[in-house]
Structure formats: structure tokens, C-alpha cells
Design an enzyme around this catalytic site. Structure first.
Site, PDB file in Angstrom:
ATOM      1  N   ASP A  38      32.987  37.921  44.243  1.00 62.01           N
ATOM      2  CA  ASP A  38      34.839  38.568  43.877  1.00 62.01           C
ATOM      3  C   ASP A  38      35.333  38.935  45.621  1.00 62.01           C
ATOM      4  O   ASP A  38      34.592  39.849  46.025  1.00 62.01           O
ATOM      5  CB  ASP A  38      34.582  38.798  43.206  1.00 62.01           C
ATOM      6  CG  ASP A  38      35.844  39.084  43.077  1.00 62.01           C
ATOM      7  OD1 ASP A  38      36.799  38.516  42.461  1.00 62.01           O
ATOM      8  OD2 ASP A  38      36.669  40.357  42.741  1.00 62.01           O
ATOM      9  N   ASP A  67      33.267  42.626  40.411  1.00 58.96           N
ATOM     10  CA  ASP A  67      34.149  44.449  40.069  1.00 58.96           C
ATOM     11  C   ASP A  67      33.188  44.078  38.538  1.00 58.96           C
ATOM     12  O   ASP A  67      33.872  45.194  37.679  1.00 58.96           O
ATOM     13  CB  ASP A  67      34.964  44.359  40.069  1.00 58.96           C
ATOM     14  CG  ASP A  67      36.184  43.359  39.875  1.00 58.96           C
ATOM     15  OD1 ASP A  67      36.294  42.754  38.724  1.00 58.96           O
ATOM     16  OD2 ASP A  67      37.429  43.604  39.749  1.00 58.96           O
ATOM     17  N   ASP A  89      35.732  39.432  36.030  1.00 57.94           N
ATOM     18  CA  ASP A  89      34.736  38.363  35.855  1.00 57.94           C
ATOM     19  C   ASP A  89      33.821  38.623  35.055  1.00 57.94           C
ATOM     20  O   ASP A  89      31.992  37.697  35.276  1.00 57.94           O
ATOM     21  CB  ASP A  89      33.825  38.650  37.452  1.00 57.94           C
ATOM     22  CG  ASP A  89      35.184  38.511  38.646  1.00 57.94           C
ATOM     23  OD1 ASP A  89      35.844  38.433  38.771  1.00 57.94           O
ATOM     24  OD2 ASP A  89      35.241  39.670  38.879  1.00 57.94           O
TER      25      ASP A  89
END
Length: 629
Positions: free
Chosen positions: A329, A522, A526
Site C-alpha cells: 500500500d 497500514d 487494507d
């Protein structure tokens, strides 16, 4: 002996006593010719001192109809040796077996120490103010959400919350593996498990004790042993089949050759073949495999936890060691998630003047871009200079600053005002500024890279990671600039959360051989992708419920370099496990062959069992040492 527990100390004393008695008896038999019955009685004393518990366990196994374990093998082999008149060898086998067991117990205790240090984050009490105005210690489970608790210097934070009064420095080493303390002041979120080092803190709890970070982490670590790797499952199945097989093989070795010799008209020579069968039993004991492989994984998980890398099970450690593709990410993972002004372009005004005008126009907004503009100014703004503020959703702000009409926003706002804006060639968020409908330039705001992100990518490439990919919802220009700065192989931008899952599924189809795919996020937005990947790694997850729940591996700080460290730890652990498997099986097969043909005696059997186990355990606990990885 100071590092031994009570049970280990008792075994150690028994070993010393038995060793002393054996030495004395051996010396006596060298000096005086003793009757065989007296020699047998004398050797029986140290044998029972060191082996009575093994004999009891073997008896219980037979009683419970589960006889085939290492205690049964040791009991049969040593009792048989004593019955054949090999008193010294019978007692020595039991003695060295107990030495090996003690060594194993101490090694497991050492590997548990890093887990135990993590368990020190468990708080024993919480301080609340009583009706009499005095602090009272209560069970953290009894503290309701919204209660103000008092955390004094030297105490652990028992429950997650927000600081409402006081300032202090917090030791997060038990959670992150890092020795650098963190500052906490009014308004800061703090999590359970940290140690308050300096000042008194008043904290309003935001969660119940059972839902706090420390409780979740402890639950995760305590349940890690239930998730076994393929190697551990194999060894468990192997031991269930292997032990009965070698017992029946030893029985056949003791009976069949003498019967064949009788048929051929030769002497049966029962004692020789029974001795070989007993030697075969000692050699075949699967201790080295059964003990060292789970210990290797346990040590790996323990070593990782001491470095702030929490692995939920040895199966995930195994998967992590085979990672060939890693998807990251962007925001909050490889970048700081904090927008900063990185440039002022195409402005006839001084940079500081344009920034101040834009910040004044945005001074009443709580948008992250507005906050970054105010931070860039670096001093308090005189909001009395601002009037007639109008916020245009999705476009920006129009306000009067010092009597002039100032428009601050994106290209859509400039188009609405018919102002010709100059495009920006850099990646990031572009804030255009117009004064009295005259274009005055633009301010570039970007999400800053984390200090260790570039090094993390370099280390992952050096580890042989075949492909490094970035998945982000950001615009192409911002994503492209970040990917270029980090040297990432590929990136996909403007993705919604469900698009990230789809993209990870596509990447899963690109795997080669037995390699796995890891996703690093994080841990807040996600969770679906973390669950879908072969290995979900939550980074910067200090206090993040979503990370602890969804991820397979949790990195307890914001350092991207910990991803590479986690891969190195996993690979070292698996390398050690395979070394032990090859070494233990190889030595045992060789010694079994030598024992069956009569070349190997009971002393060789002791090495094949206890010696191999000790060497394998020594090798396994190397997985604890992760500081230099």
C-alpha cells in the site's frame, strides 16, 4: 544453575548424583572383582536414580494403551541392556537421555524468554480516583470505557486511551523492539503495554481491557503455536507411524535372525541379536526431529517478537520465507501519510507571501491540505485579516484576505472562475491560488516518503524478491513519482479497496513455483487485501485493531525496513529447520544400518540419539538470534 527452574534443578541434581555413583562403581569394579549379582545391584542404584520417572511414564503409556513414545523406547532398551548384563551401558543410556532432556528443557526455556518478555506488557492493575480522593488499584477488566485512569511513572498503561492531562515519555520497547522512547502529551492516543517513564498521565479510556492492544497482542502470540507449518505437521504424522514401526522392526531383528540361524543349524545367539535390537531402539528414538523442529519454529517466532515482528503461527513464518512477490500500500506504508508543502511554482509573489495568503484563506478549514498550508507558514496566522469565507465542496475555498478576493483550490475551482491555471509537472496535490481573479501560481503538496522506505526496497531486491508492486488509490502522477523514488518495479493507481483485492488476485495468478505473495498495508483500510494475500503484513500497526485482526504478520512500528528483516528471520528459521531434518535423519539412517549389522554398539546409539538431539537443539536455538539480520 541460577537460570534453571525448580524442576530442572531437581533433574540436574539427579544427573550429578547418578554420574557420581556411576564413576564410583566403575572405579570399584576396576579395583575389585565383584560378583555379577552385586555389580548388577550397584549399577541398578544410579539407573533408578536417573531413570525412575522415565520408567513410570513408560508404564503409564502401556496402561493407557499408548505405549509408542520415546519413554517406551528408552525403558525397553535400557532394561533389556541391564538384563543382558550390560549394566554400565544401560545406566549410561538413561543418564545421557536425561542430560539431553534437560538440555532441551533449558533451550525451550531460553526461547520462551523473548515471548515472556513480551508477556510483561500484561498490566496487573489500573489506577482510578476513589470517592475519598485517593488512588485505588482495580482490576483492568473492571474499568469501563470513558473512565479516567492515572498512570504513574514506572507503571504500564493498562488500557488504550487518550491523554487528558500531563505529559510524559513512553517506553514502547516491549511492543516495537525499539529502544527509543516516544513522547505523549494532552490529546495523544496511547496504547496499553507501554511503560510510563517520566510524568503522571491522566488517560481517558477508549476501549475495554479485553479489546485493548496489549490483550489482543497477547492473545495472538499465545495462539501462535496452534498454527503449525507443513514441517511440524509432517513430523507429528511421521512420529505416530515411525515409532511403532521401529519397535516392531527391533522385535523382528531380535527374533528372526536367531530363528533363521536355528533353521540353518547354527547357534541362535539370542543375546547378540537382542543387544543389536536394543541398540536399534536407542538409535531410532525420534527425539531430535520431534523436539528440534517445533523448537526451531518456536525460537524463530520468539526471536521475531523480540525485534517487534509478531508472527501468528509457524505456517506464516514458512510462507514468509518463500515470498517472491510483495505488494505495498502507499499512504501510511511507504509514505508518512502526512501532507507537506514541497514547492511553490509560477508565482510573481515571494514563496512565503503566497503561502501565507493561501493559509489565511484556508484558515477555517480542517482539511489535511489546509493544515499542511498552515504548518508551512510556520507562525500564528492573524485570522482577523480573513472574511467572507465560502467553501466550494470538491473544489476549494474563496475568501477575502486583506479585502482582496482569494481563491485557493484545484483546477476545477480555477475553471469555475475562468482563471487560466498553469499545470504542474510534478507528482502530488496541486493547490492553485488566484487573487482578484488573477492567477498567482500554485503550491505543490505531497505525501512524504518514510525515511526507511528506499532502503527497504533495496534490501528486498537484494533478498531476491522477484517483483515489488505498489497499490494505491492516489492519482497517477503522485503514484508514479513515489514508485520512481523508491525503485519499485510496478505500480497500480486510482484503486478503490475492492480494486486492490482484485489486483492482488491477479498477482496471485502470476506466482512461480512454490513462491508466495505478501501484501504490506497500514492495517486500517487494507483488511480485505491483508486477508486475501498468502501473507498479510500490517506495518505501522501500533494500536491498530484492523491490523492485529486481519494480518498474519504484524510489524509493531512504522519502519518499512522491518519487512525485509521479517523475511530474513523467516528464511533463517526455515534454513535451520531443514538443516536439522537432513542432519537428524541422515545420522539415524546411517547408525541404524550400522546397528543392524552389528557394527554400532550402545555408545554409538547414545550419540545417534542424545548427541544428535543436543546438536539439533543447539542449532535450533540459533533462530533466536535476529539482531544482526
Amino acid at each position: 544453575m541460577k537460570n534453571l527452574n525448580k524442576k530442572q534443578k531437581k533433574v540436574f541434581i539427579r544427573i550429578l548424583v547418578s554420574l557420581g555413583l556411576l564413576a564410583a562403581i566403575l572405579l570399584l569394579t576396576k579395583l575389585v572383582q565383584l560378583p555379577q549379582w552385586l555389580e548388577a545391584v550397584l549399577y541398578l542404584v544410579p539407573y533408578l536414580v536417573i531413570g525412575y520417572d522415565i520408567l513410570i511414564k513408560a508404564g503409564k503409556g502401556i496402561k493407557n494403551r499408548q505405549p509408542f513414545d520415546e519413554c517406551f523406547l528408552m525403558a525397553v532398551a535400557t532394561v533389556g541392556a541391564m538384563a543382558l548384563g550390560e549394566y554400565l551401558e544401560g545406566a549410561a543410556v538413561m543418564l545421557f537421555y536425561q542430560i539431553g532432556e534437560l538440555f532441551q528443557s533449558v533451550a525451550i526455556g531460553r526461547s520462551r524468554r523473548s515471548i515472556s518478555e513480551l508477556m510483561d506488557i500484561r498490566p496487573d492493575y489500573a489506577n482510578i480516583m476513589g470517592e475519598d480522593g485517593q488512588l485505588e488499584q482495580v482490576d483492568p477488566d473492571e474499568v469501563e470505557v470513558g473512565t479516567v485512569i492515572y498512570v504513574q511513572p514506572g507503571e504500564k498503561l493498562p488500557i488504550d486511551g487518550v491523554v487528558v492531562e500531563g505529559a510524559s515519555t513512553l517506553d514502547t520497547a516491549a511492543l516495537t523492539g525499539e529502544s527509543v522512547p516516544r513522547d505523549a502529551a494532552v490529546g495523544d492516543e496511547v496504547i496499553s503495554g507501554c511503560i510510563n517513564l517520566t510524568g503522571l498521565l491522566k488517560v481517558r479510556t477508549t476501549k475495554e481491557f479485553g479489546e485493548s492492544t496489549a490483550s489482543k497482542i497477547l492473545d495472538m502470540v499465545e495462539n501462535a503455536s496452534s498454527r503449525k507449518s507443513r514441517q511440524e505437521d509432517f513430523i507429528s504424522r511421521f512420529a505416530r507411524i515411525y515409532t511403532p514401526a521401529v519397535c516392531y522392526s527391533a522385535l523382528a531383528l531380535a527374533i528372526l535372525p536367531p530363528l533363521v540361524r536355528l533353521v540353518l543349524g547354527l547357534g541362535a545367539d539370542w543375546s547378540t541379536w537382542i543387544y543389536r535390537a536394543l541398540t536399534f531402539l536407542v538409535i531410532s528414538c525420534p527425539c531430535a526431529l520431534v523436539i528440534s523442529i517445533p523448537l526451531g519454529f518456536f525460537a524463530g517466532i520468539g526471536g521475531a517478537s523480540s525485534a517487534g515482528v509478531l508472527v501468528k503461527g509457524s505456517n506464516y513464518l514458512e510462507a514468509l520465507s518463500k515470498v517472491g512477490l510483495i505488494a505495498f500500500d502507499k499512504t501510511g506504508t511507504v509514505t508518512q501519510g502526512v501532507f507537506e508543502v514541497v514547492g511553490v511554482h509560477h508565482s510573481p509573489l515571494a514563496d512565503e507571501e503566497l503561502l501565507e495568503i493561501a493559509a489565511l484563506a484556508e484558515s477555517y478549514s480542517h482539511h489535511p491540505i489546509s493544515q499542511s498550508l498552515r504548518r508551512a507558514v510556520g507562525h500564528e496566522l492573524d485570522t482577523a485579516r480573513v472574511s467572507d469565507v465560502e467553501e466550494i465542496p470538491g473544489k476549494g475555498v474563496i475568501a477575502k484576505v486583506d479585502g482582496k478576493t482569494v481563491a485557493v483550490g484545484n483546477g476545477k475551482l480555477m475553471s469555475m472562475l475562468a482563471v487560466a491555471a498553469t499545470p504542474c509537472g510534478h507528482g502530488g496535490t496541486v493547490v492553485h491560488v488566484a487573487i482578484d481573479e488573477r492567477y498567482m501560481g500554485h503550491i505543490l503538496i505531497a505525501d512524504m516518503l518514510k525515511p526507511g522506505s528506499e532502503q527497504a526496497m533495496t534490501e528486498l531486491k537484494a533478498l531476491g524478491i522477484r517483483r515489488r508492486v505498489m497499490l494505491t488509490g492516489d492519482a497517477r502522477s503522485a503514484a508514479e513519482e513515489t514508485a520512481k523514488a523508491l525503485g519499485i518495479d510496478d505500480f497500480y493507481c486510482e484503486l478503490l479497496p475492492q480494486d486492490k483485492v482484485t489486483k492482488v488476485e491477479e498477482l496471485l495468478g502470476e506466482k512461480q513455483g512454490r513462491e508466495t505473495l505478501a501484501f504490506v498495508g497500514d492495517g486500517i483500510n487494507d483488511a480485505p487485501v491483508l486477508s486475501r494475500a498468502d501473507v498479510g503484513i500490517a506495518m505501522g500497526a501500533l494500536g491498530s485493531d484492523a491490523a492485529i485482526e486481519a494480518a498474519d504478520v504484524v510489524l509493531m512500528d512504522d519502519d518499512p525496513r522491518k519487512v525485509a528483516k521479517a523475511v530474513r528471520i523467516a528464511r533463517k528459521c526455515l534454513r535451520i529447520v531443514y538443516e536439522n531434518i537432513v542432519f537428524a535423519i541422515g545420522v539415524k539412517l546411517l547408525c541404524l544400518l550400522l546397528g543392524a549389522v552389528g557394527i554400532a554398539n550402545m555408545w554409538v546409539a547414545i550419540f545417534a540419539d542424545v548427541g544428535v538431539m543436543v546438536l539439533a537443539v543447539l542449532n535450533a536455538i540459533r533462530a533466536l538470534n535476529v539482531k544482526r539480520l
